[in-house]
Design an enzyme around this catalytic site. Structure first.
Site, PDB file in Angstrom:
ATOM      1  N   LYS A   9       0.819  -1.211   0.000  1.00 32.65           N
ATOM      2  CA  LYS A   9       0.000   0.000   0.000  1.00 32.65           C
ATOM      3  C   LYS A   9       0.864   1.277   0.000  1.00 32.65           C
ATOM      4  O   LYS A   9       2.074   1.220   0.246  1.00 32.65           O
ATOM      5  CB  LYS A   9      -0.926  -0.038   1.219  1.00 32.65           C
ATOM      6  CG  LYS A   9      -1.985  -1.155   1.167  1.00 32.65           C
ATOM      7  CD  LYS A   9      -2.867  -1.076   2.413  1.00 32.65           C
ATOM      8  CE  LYS A   9      -4.061  -1.998   2.336  1.00 32.65           C
ATOM      9  NZ  LYS A   9      -4.921  -1.831   3.557  1.00 32.65           N
ATOM     10  N   TYR A  49     -12.696  -1.622  -3.139  1.00 35.90           N
ATOM     11  CA  TYR A  49     -13.193  -1.677  -1.761  1.00 35.90           C
ATOM     12  C   TYR A  49     -14.712  -1.501  -1.685  1.00 35.90           C
ATOM     13  O   TYR A  49     -15.226  -1.059  -0.655  1.00 35.90           O
ATOM     14  CB  TYR A  49     -12.491  -0.609  -0.919  1.00 35.90           C
ATOM     15  CG  TYR A  49     -11.084  -1.003  -0.483  1.00 35.90           C
ATOM     16  CD1 TYR A  49     -10.873  -2.113   0.336  1.00 35.90           C
ATOM     17  CD2 TYR A  49      -9.974  -0.261  -0.863  1.00 35.90           C
ATOM     18  CE1 TYR A  49      -9.594  -2.471   0.747  1.00 35.90           C
ATOM     19  CE2 TYR A  49      -8.688  -0.614  -0.449  1.00 35.90           C
ATOM     20  CZ  TYR A  49      -8.514  -1.726   0.359  1.00 35.90           C
ATOM     21  OH  TYR A  49      -7.252  -2.087   0.773  1.00 35.90           O
ATOM     22  N   ASN A 112      -1.771   0.517   6.900  1.00 32.95           N
ATOM     23  CA  ASN A 112      -1.282  -0.757   7.429  1.00 32.95           C
ATOM     24  C   ASN A 112      -0.460  -1.567   6.417  1.00 32.95           C
ATOM     25  O   ASN A 112      -0.369  -2.787   6.510  1.00 32.95           O
ATOM     26  CB  ASN A 112      -2.439  -1.563   8.035  1.00 32.95           C
ATOM     27  CG  ASN A 112      -3.505  -1.907   7.016  1.00 32.95           C
ATOM     28  OD1 ASN A 112      -3.396  -1.548   5.853  1.00 32.95           O
ATOM     29  ND2 ASN A 112      -4.531  -2.620   7.457  1.00 32.95           N
ATOM     30  N   HIS A 115      -2.216  -5.314   1.824  1.00 33.56           N
ATOM     31  CA  HIS A 115      -3.552  -5.922   1.711  1.00 33.56           C
ATOM     32  C   HIS A 115      -3.396  -7.385   1.338  1.00 33.56           C
ATOM     33  O   HIS A 115      -2.465  -7.735   0.603  1.00 33.56           O
ATOM     34  CB  HIS A 115      -4.371  -5.225   0.617  1.00 33.56           C
ATOM     35  CG  HIS A 115      -5.554  -6.032   0.167  1.00 33.56           C
ATOM     36  ND1 HIS A 115      -6.746  -6.004   0.838  1.00 33.56           N
ATOM     37  CD2 HIS A 115      -5.706  -6.935  -0.843  1.00 33.56           C
ATOM     38  CE1 HIS A 115      -7.593  -6.858   0.240  1.00 33.56           C
ATOM     39  NE2 HIS A 115      -6.976  -7.427  -0.787  1.00 33.56           N
ATOM     40  N   GLU A 126     -10.384 -10.471  -6.823  1.00 35.82           N
ATOM     41  CA  GLU A 126      -9.386  -9.399  -6.726  1.00 35.82           C
ATOM     42  C   GLU A 126      -8.268  -9.574  -7.752  1.00 35.82           C
ATOM     43  O   GLU A 126      -7.761  -8.588  -8.296  1.00 35.82           O
ATOM     44  CB  GLU A 126      -8.812  -9.359  -5.312  1.00 35.82           C
ATOM     45  CG  GLU A 126      -9.839  -8.916  -4.273  1.00 35.82           C
ATOM     46  CD  GLU A 126      -9.305  -8.918  -2.852  1.00 35.82           C
ATOM     47  OE1 GLU A 126     -10.058  -8.539  -1.947  1.00 35.82           O
ATOM     48  OE2 GLU A 126      -8.133  -9.313  -2.643  1.00 35.82           O
TER      49      GLU A 126
HETATM   50  P1  ATP Z   1      -7.181  -5.640   3.677  1.00 36.63           P
HETATM   51  O1  ATP Z   1      -8.543  -5.948   3.106  1.00 36.63           O
HETATM   52  O2  ATP Z   1      -6.592  -4.344   3.166  1.00 36.63           O
HETATM   53  O3  ATP Z   1      -6.211  -6.769   3.692  1.00 36.63           O
HETATM   54  P2  ATP Z   1      -8.236  -6.208   6.201  1.00 36.63           P
HETATM   55  O4  ATP Z   1      -8.983  -7.313   5.571  1.00 36.63           O
HETATM   56  O5  ATP Z   1      -7.321  -6.513   7.323  1.00 36.63           O
HETATM   57  O6  ATP Z   1      -7.399  -5.364   5.196  1.00 36.63           O
HETATM   58  P3  ATP Z   1     -10.682  -4.704   6.081  1.00 36.63           P
HETATM   59  O7  ATP Z   1     -11.595  -4.783   7.227  1.00 36.63           O
HETATM   60  O8  ATP Z   1     -11.020  -5.439   4.814  1.00 36.63           O
HETATM   61  O9  ATP Z   1      -9.233  -5.083   6.624  1.00 36.63           O
HETATM   62  O10 ATP Z   1     -10.446  -3.177   5.749  1.00 36.63           O
HETATM   63  C1  ATP Z   1      -9.824  -2.793   4.551  1.00 36.63           C
HETATM   64  C2  ATP Z   1      -8.843  -1.689   4.832  1.00 36.63           C
HETATM   65  O11 ATP Z   1      -9.546  -0.542   5.302  1.00 36.63           O
HETATM   66  C3  ATP Z   1      -7.829  -1.986   5.961  1.00 36.63           C
HETATM   67  O12 ATP Z   1      -6.715  -2.726   5.542  1.00 36.63           O
HETATM   68  C4  ATP Z   1      -7.451  -0.576   6.391  1.00 36.63           C
HETATM   69  O13 ATP Z   1      -6.520   0.026   5.501  1.00 36.63           O
HETATM   70  C5  ATP Z   1      -8.783   0.150   6.289  1.00 36.63           C
HETATM   71  N1  ATP Z   1      -9.532   0.100   7.554  1.00 36.63           N
HETATM   72  C6  ATP Z   1     -10.241  -0.941   8.044  1.00 36.63           C
HETATM   73  N2  ATP Z   1     -10.807  -0.654   9.203  1.00 36.63           N
HETATM   74  C7  ATP Z   1     -10.449   0.623   9.474  1.00 36.63           C
HETATM   75  C8  ATP Z   1     -10.734   1.533  10.525  1.00 36.63           C
HETATM   76  N3  ATP Z   1     -11.504   1.176  11.537  1.00 36.63           N
HETATM   77  N4  ATP Z   1     -10.195   2.766  10.458  1.00 36.63           N
HETATM   78  C9  ATP Z   1      -9.426   3.144   9.409  1.00 36.63           C
HETATM   79  N5  ATP Z   1      -9.140   2.332   8.382  1.00 36.63           N
HETATM   80  C10 ATP Z   1      -9.636   1.105   8.407  1.00 36.63           C
END
Ligand code: ATP
Length: 137
Positions: A9, A49, A112, A115, A126
């Site tokens: 990212k 997303y 973070n 992904h 995806e």
């Molecule tokens: P990814 O899908 O990116 O691997 P994930 O599955 O761990 O991450 P998801 O719940 O799918 O997390 O959320 C997608 C992305 O949205 C997260 O990786 C993060 O960048 C962002 N995100 C998720 N929850 C939050 C939150 N509470 N506050 C801010 N950003 C968030």
């Protein structure tokens, strides 16, 4: 072999961590089957997303994901989806286990660093979002 979609990212690309993160993928037994760098457009990030549309963090997520280039890759391995999620760690780096990529590199719950697809079905969708079959080796 199972496939998963990885994204390095914007926060990680900006901090010059592409090489270190790709090395971890390879050291953990993943084969890089396809890879490209791109700067996501707003519609591309919103489409990727789409499941999060309407959530309080959605607009910030799209802004962040379009703020700098990303590196998208297809990783191949037995149990790639589950093993990759283990390798990256919990969404929130404060919750991520020792030795995971997010524990070591992520800046916050949003920024973070990586992904990973959350299921085999998501991985298929995806991967097709970013690659055509002839680009996957
Ligand atoms: P990814 O899908 O990116 O691997 P994930 O599955 O761990 O991450 P998801 O719940 O799918 O997390 O959320 C997608 C992305 O949205 C997260 O990786 C993060 O960048 C962002 N995100 C998720 N929850 C939050 C939150 N509470 N506050 C801010 N950003 C968030």
């Amino acid at each position: 072999l199972e496939r998963t979609l990885s994204i390095i990212k914007p926060d990680a690309v900006e901090r010059h961590l592409i090489g270190q993160i790709l090395a971890r993928f390879e050291q953990s037994g993943f084969r890089i089957a396809a890879i490209k760098m791109l700067h996501l457009t707003k519609p591309q990030a919103e489409g990727f997303y789409a499941e999060h549309q309407g959530k309080p963090f959605f607009d910030g997520l799209v802004e962040y994901m379009t703020s700098a280039p990303v590196v998208v890759s297809v990783l191949a391995k037995e149990n790639a989806v589950k093993d990759y999620r283990t390798l990256i760690g919990a969404t929130d780096p404060a919750q991520a286990a020792e030795g995971t990529i997010r524990k070591d590199f992520a800046e916050s719950r949003q920024r973070n660093s990586v992904h990973g697809s959350d299921s085999v079905e998501s991985a298929v969708r995806e991967i097709a979002y970013f690659f055509v079959d002839t680009e996957i080796c």
